[in-house]
Design an enzyme around this catalytic site. Structure first.
Site, PDB file in Angstrom:
ATOM      1  N   ASN A 289       0.828  -1.216   0.000  1.00  0.00           N
ATOM      2  CA  ASN A 289       0.000   0.000   0.000  1.00  0.00           C
ATOM      3  C   ASN A 289       0.849   1.247   0.000  1.00  0.00           C
ATOM      4  O   ASN A 289       1.986   1.243   0.489  1.00  0.00           O
ATOM      5  CB  ASN A 289      -0.949  -0.007   1.203  1.00  0.00           C
ATOM      6  CG  ASN A 289      -0.300   0.589   2.433  1.00  0.00           C
ATOM      7  OD1 ASN A 289      -0.336   1.790   2.648  1.00  0.00           O
ATOM      8  ND2 ASN A 289       0.338  -0.264   3.235  1.00  0.00           N
TER       9      ASN A 289
ATOM     10  N   CYS B 231       5.983   3.192   8.966  1.00  0.00           N
ATOM     11  CA  CYS B 231       5.537   3.329   7.570  1.00  0.00           C
ATOM     12  C   CYS B 231       6.690   3.716   6.653  1.00  0.00           C
ATOM     13  O   CYS B 231       7.358   4.721   6.898  1.00  0.00           O
ATOM     14  CB  CYS B 231       4.412   4.355   7.473  1.00  0.00           C
ATOM     15  SG  CYS B 231       2.850   3.646   7.971  1.00  0.00           S
TER      16      CYS B 231
ATOM     17  N   ASN C  53       6.014  -3.478  10.940  1.00  0.00           N
ATOM     18  CA  ASN C  53       5.299  -2.627  10.005  1.00  0.00           C
ATOM     19  C   ASN C  53       5.612  -3.162   8.609  1.00  0.00           C
ATOM     20  O   ASN C  53       6.242  -4.204   8.472  1.00  0.00           O
ATOM     21  CB  ASN C  53       5.737  -1.164  10.186  1.00  0.00           C
ATOM     22  CG  ASN C  53       4.668  -0.196   9.687  1.00  0.00           C
ATOM     23  OD1 ASN C  53       4.225  -0.320   8.538  1.00  0.00           O
ATOM     24  ND2 ASN C  53       4.268   0.744  10.513  1.00  0.00           N
TER      25      ASN C  53
ATOM     26  N   CYS D 191      14.267 -33.066  -6.956  1.00  0.00           N
ATOM     27  CA  CYS D 191      15.487 -33.689  -6.431  1.00  0.00           C
ATOM     28  C   CYS D 191      16.500 -33.926  -7.540  1.00  0.00           C
ATOM     29  O   CYS D 191      17.677 -33.636  -7.407  1.00  0.00           O
ATOM     30  CB  CYS D 191      15.137 -35.000  -5.726  1.00  0.00           C
ATOM     31  SG  CYS D 191      16.502 -35.632  -4.729  1.00  0.00           S
TER      32      CYS D 191
ATOM     33  N   CYS E 219      20.254 -39.263  -0.011  1.00  0.00           N
ATOM     34  CA  CYS E 219      19.359 -38.275   0.621  1.00  0.00           C
ATOM     35  C   CYS E 219      20.075 -37.518   1.733  1.00  0.00           C
ATOM     36  O   CYS E 219      20.555 -38.121   2.686  1.00  0.00           O
ATOM     37  CB  CYS E 219      18.115 -38.974   1.182  1.00  0.00           C
ATOM     38  SG  CYS E 219      16.979 -37.848   2.017  1.00  0.00           S
TER      39      CYS E 219
ATOM     40  N   CYS F 126      17.112 -32.753   2.788  1.00  0.00           N
ATOM     41  CA  CYS F 126      16.952 -31.306   2.597  1.00  0.00           C
ATOM     42  C   CYS F 126      15.504 -30.861   2.768  1.00  0.00           C
ATOM     43  O   CYS F 126      15.227 -29.707   2.984  1.00  0.00           O
ATOM     44  CB  CYS F 126      17.478 -30.879   1.229  1.00  0.00           C
ATOM     45  SG  CYS F 126      16.452 -31.380  -0.168  1.00  0.00           S
TER      46      CYS F 126
ATOM     47  N   CYS G 190      11.619 -32.199  -1.249  1.00  0.00           N
ATOM     48  CA  CYS G 190      10.547 -33.067  -1.758  1.00  0.00           C
ATOM     49  C   CYS G 190       9.276 -32.906  -0.937  1.00  0.00           C
ATOM     50  O   CYS G 190       8.172 -32.880  -1.473  1.00  0.00           O
ATOM     51  CB  CYS G 190      10.998 -34.528  -1.789  1.00  0.00           C
ATOM     52  SG  CYS G 190      11.605 -35.167  -0.212  1.00  0.00           S
TER      53      CYS G 190
ATOM     54  N   CYS H  27       5.801 -31.450  -2.722  1.00  0.00           N
ATOM     55  CA  CYS H  27       4.744 -32.454  -2.892  1.00  0.00           C
ATOM     56  C   CYS H  27       3.375 -31.810  -2.688  1.00  0.00           C
ATOM     57  O   CYS H  27       3.153 -31.140  -1.680  1.00  0.00           O
ATOM     58  CB  CYS H  27       4.938 -33.585  -1.876  1.00  0.00           C
ATOM     59  SG  CYS H  27       3.615 -34.824  -1.953  1.00  0.00           S
TER      60      CYS H  27
END
Lengths: 434, 444
Positions: A77, A139, A204, A357, A380, A383, A386, A390
């Site tokens: 705004n 602001c 703000n 991946c 794996c 991380c 996935c 998903c």
């Protein structure tokens, strides 16, 4: 039934859901509707000094970012503080507070950085019977160009100075509203505390350009061919706001300073999260501007149901409960090992985990010709990408390997002891092992 | 709908003009821009998406939906049309419920697939409303190809050949191009003369000349064509219709569903189209359903669709069967016609119930009669004249990969070629693949 009663700096409200200082709280008509809808409190839209009111643009004042199905995720705004005469606002505040004594009514203020200006306006606010003041040091557009709003909030010395003037002048509780457009939020928070503030509220809005009109090559919202940066809020800013709340809540120099949490609160859960990170209450704007005042009903019923389920009797039972668990990265346990697990029954075979991946991560998901997706534990790194991509909630989860279990990626069994970076052998500055 | 005129026999003007208009309006109304964005938002942009695999023309569906979602439906249309030049018609007539939408992961997730068919229509309608044709011809190659049949296979083949710079001559036996898109298919699936408009739009690529009223075998021979053109593509469909082989089959008002539908598609005023009060449709495929539903929509009081095997064996999809039922068509399965009764015109059809026995379908002693003042036969089509020079499998032209026939200069695709599944979209794929093969062959 959980008790949602809130006591913030001695300001009581039937629930911790306040409307933030913004267009929804600009006048009596709106605020009465808000109270009728069930809001616990409001921070009246920022008042300025006596004299000719400020002037707003009459072109578009908002810009937005949307998610799927045009769900509003972020709102920008360029509206300034109230553009209605001071005496009208004061008269309305007094009338509303008289009719709703059980609700919180705090008045937001923004006057030039001169002691006399503050000392002149504060008695006028006191006279309305309002419960407190909130100093708008946040602001980032328009008023900042005139040396107010975030122009003050970005200089801790000014924050402290003005806060002190206010505390010297009035008995009313003083909340200092902070701008997030700063490198380290704890600096202005500390300054507010040093100036005697009773609380801080944050965040703000964030300085932003939400879009560009590619036909006329101008930022949006566009006013007669030109645009300016605005202040960004809504669900998109919630993670930024929550981090800043947590930083203040856990910093030894600011810990204990009451916080009013602001930034993208849309549901009861958002509110509970802010409060777990140390906010005593929350202020809402964009959600009300998107859906109307009625949403507070869901916030009240949801928070109440959750508190009952958890056995929390009052909001103080969980405010700040998550703060001790917010730590610096260096204290995370590097011996903790998780692996992604795909629930084959829940899987709809979209393959997004695989694409994410395979293309962008660790090649740790296999894909069969029948579109069966499996995690390769030896690749794996946990991380979580996935899980995040998903589309089926709960389909992919991270499973913690038990102590002693083999991590097939490293070939090292999971150790029982906590070992973070401060103790890690790869860290040249590590403390000597025990 | 007001009460239909229930006069006995086959007669026209059974309905009011408003009823005709309502009954034959778009089965699936087009999405407006907002609806398209909402629908497009639901696509998950799957990896190696199952919907693409399910599409006979391999349209990159997630890509085109993302292009719609990001405000570029014209790009979406190019994605579609580069794989399937009749993507507009396929969006209307494809049994998406057994192809892309059946494969959609959101069908698995919540039983509600992404509205792929209508999104495809949104994109193709958008680009077809603009004046320009989205593809450009390559430089002229000087090669010429004859295409027999201006249906989906022939048009698809011709467009792709023209794009590669070849000059194409299409011959079609009917007075208008379009094939089954123009003369077959239920009217409520292709409203507003879409088939003809699509042909005109497709021809804007240039390099294609169509001669209608010219049938292979009658007006020209394959050997003539081979002498004149560098290659020939056969896509003439199946012009012959199977007969019941029953006593009484020659009685008045016993006719082919195919010609009934063609008359309906070509009619400019449906109130002039006669339909029986009691209609019996014999068959279990899409043509049978299209004929039965449209009979009902024309104001027939009772429409029976009778299929000799069980429901599961019907070629019409579950969706089409449900559509027929919802329009008031009575579907009777496991019944075979054994006689057509009537004095001059048909009055009744006699059926025998059937069972699947060890030696195939067997009639039982259990018989029944249905009142019928019109009988529509939809029991399959045949290759009318088997062309010389190419081998057939007895029923259709034998083709190998990319529509190659036994003759090195002749390709075939669509319903007249072996394999395939009698779908518009499959015909388009076969025409396109043959064109690419012809192109490679001609350019060495």
């Amino acid at each position: 039934m959980a008790n949602l009663q809130s006591d913030f700096l001695g300001i009581k409200s039937p629930n911790p859901f306040w409307l933030a200082s913004a267009p929804p709280t600009d006048k009596e008509y709106n605020v009465r509707r808000a109270f009728e809808a069930g809001w616990g409190g409001v921070v009246w839209k920022t008042l300025g000094s006596e004299g000719p009111p400020i002037v707003n643009v009459s072109g578009p004042r908002y810009g937005a970012i949307w998610g799927a199905d045009r769900r509003l995720l972020g709102l920008n705004n360029i509206e300034l503080i109230t553009d209605r005469p001071l005496e009208v606002n004061l008269r309305e505040i007094k009338a509303v507070k008289r009719d709703y004594p059980d609700r919180a009514l705090v008045v937001s203020l923004m006057v030039p950085c001169e002691e006399q200006e503050w000392k002149t306006i504060l008695p006028l606010i006191e006279e309305t019977g309002a419960d407190g003041v909130e100093l708008n040091f946040g602001c980032p557009h328009g008023m900042a160009e005139r040396g107010m709003g975030s122009a003050v909030g970005q200089v801790p010395d000014y924050v402290e100075m003005v806060t002190r003037w206010v505390k010297e002048t009035t008995r009313m509780p003083c909340i200092v509203k902070l701008t997030p457009n700063i490198a380290d939020i704890t600096h202005p928070a500390r300054a507010a505390k040093d100036g005697g503030a009773d609380a801080v509220s944050l965040i703000n809005t964030i300085t932003s350009i939400t879009g560009v009109d590619l036909d006329i090559m101008a930022p949006t919202p566009t006013i007669d061919g030109k645009g300016t940066h605005g202040g960004y809020c809504g669900p998109a800013v919630k993670p930024i706001a929550m981090n800043m709340v947590a930083q203040i809540a856990r910093n030894p120099q600011t810990a204990g300073l009451p916080i009013s949490g602001i930034g993208g609160v849309t549901t009861w859960r958002d509110a509970a999260e802010f409060m777990a990170l140390g906010a005593s209450n929350v202020q809402v704007c964009t959600a009300a501007m998107t859906y109307g005042f009625k949403i507070v009903q869901e916030m009240i019923s949801g928070l109440s149901q959750w508190m009952d389920e958890k056995g929390y009797h009052s909001i103080d039972d969980f405010v700040g409960a998550a703060v001790p668990k917010v730590v610096d990265w260096q204290y995370l346990n590097l011996n903790h090992v998780t692996k992604a697990r795909i629930d084959q029954d829940a899987c709809i075979k979209c393959g997004r985990c695989y694409a994410a991946c395979e293309d962008t991560s660790h090649q740790a998901i296999s894909m069969s010709p029948e579109r069966v997706f499996d995690v390769k534990d030896d690749e794996c790194v946990a991380c979580n990408l996935c899980v995040n991509v998903c589309p089926v909630e709960g389909c992919i989860t991270m499973e913690t390997l038990a102590v002693g279990a083999m991590d097939e990626r490293t070939g090292v069994p999971v150790a029982a002891e906590h070992r973070d970076w401060t103790k890690h052998p790869n860290n040249p500055f590590a403390n000597a092992a025990e | 709908m007001s009460q239909p005129n229930s006069a006995q026999g086959v007669c026209s003007s059974r309905l009011t003009s408003q009823d005709y208009a309502e009954n034959f309006s778009d089965l699936h109304p087009p999405l407006d821009a907002h609806e398209a964005l909402v629908a497009a938002d639901r696509c998950y942009f799957c990896h190696d998406a199952p919907c693409i695999t399910a599409c006979p023309t391999d349209i990159d569906i997630p890509l085109f939906i993302r292009q719609i979602a990001t405000g570029t439906p014209e790009s979406a249309a190019r994605t579609i049309l580069s794989q399937n030049i009749l993507g507009g018609m396929c969006a209307r007539v494809c049994p998406t419920e057994t192809l892309c939408e059946e494969a959609c992961v959101r069908e698995a997730a919540e039983g509600q697939p992404v509205d792929i068919g209508r999104l495809q229509r949104f994109a193709t309608d958008t680009i077809m409303r603009s004046a320009s044709h989205p593809f450009q011809r390559a430089a002229e190659t000087g090669k010429t190809v004859a295409v027999i049949g201006a249906g989906p296979a022939g048009l698809s083949c011709a467009h792709r050949l023209a794009m590669h710079g070849h000059n194409v001559k299409i011959f079609d036996a009917r007075p208008k191009a379009g094939g089954l898109n123009e003369f077959g298919i239920a009217a409520y699936k292709s409203t507003d003369d879409f088939a003809a408009k699509e042909v005109e739009w497709l021809l804007a690529i240039g390099g294609i000349d169509i001669e209608t009223g010219k049938a292979l075998g009658r007006d020209m021979s394959l050997s003539d064509l081979i002498d004149t053109y560098d290659a020939v593509f056969l896509g003439m469909g199946l012009a012959g219709v199977n007969a019941l082989g029953l006593a009484g089959e020659e009685k008045d008002e016993v006719r082919d569903a195919v010609s009934f539908i063609a008359d309906l598609r070509q009619s400019s005023d449906l109130s002039t189209l006669p339909v029986g009060r009691h209609v019996v449709v014999i068959g279990g495929g899409m043509t049978a359903v299209d004929a039965a539903v449209q009979s009902k929509l024309l104001g027939a009081q009772n429409v029976h669709l009778v299929y000799r095997r069980g429901r599961a064996r019907m070629n019409a999809s579950k969706y089409e069967q449900d559509l027929a039922a919802s329009r008031g068509v009575n579907i009777i399965t496991n019944a075979e016609p054994i006689a057509v009764h009537g004095n001059g015109a048909v009055r009744e059809v006699e059926f025998s119930y059937t069972v699947e026995g060890p030696n195939g379908l067997e009639r039982t002693e259990d018989t029944f009669r249905l009142p019928a003042d019109q009988v529509l036969k939809a029991i399959g089509q045949t290759l009318e004249d088997t062309p010389d020079l190419v081998k057939t499998d007895g029923r259709k032209i034998e083709v190998g990969e990319n529509g190659r026939t036994s003759h090195p200069a002749i390709w075939a695709g669509g319903d007249c070629a072996s394999g395939g599944d009698d779908l518009t979209v499959t015909a388009v794929a076969e025409g396109r693949n043959a064109a690419e093969d012809i192109h490679r062959t001609l350019m060495g």
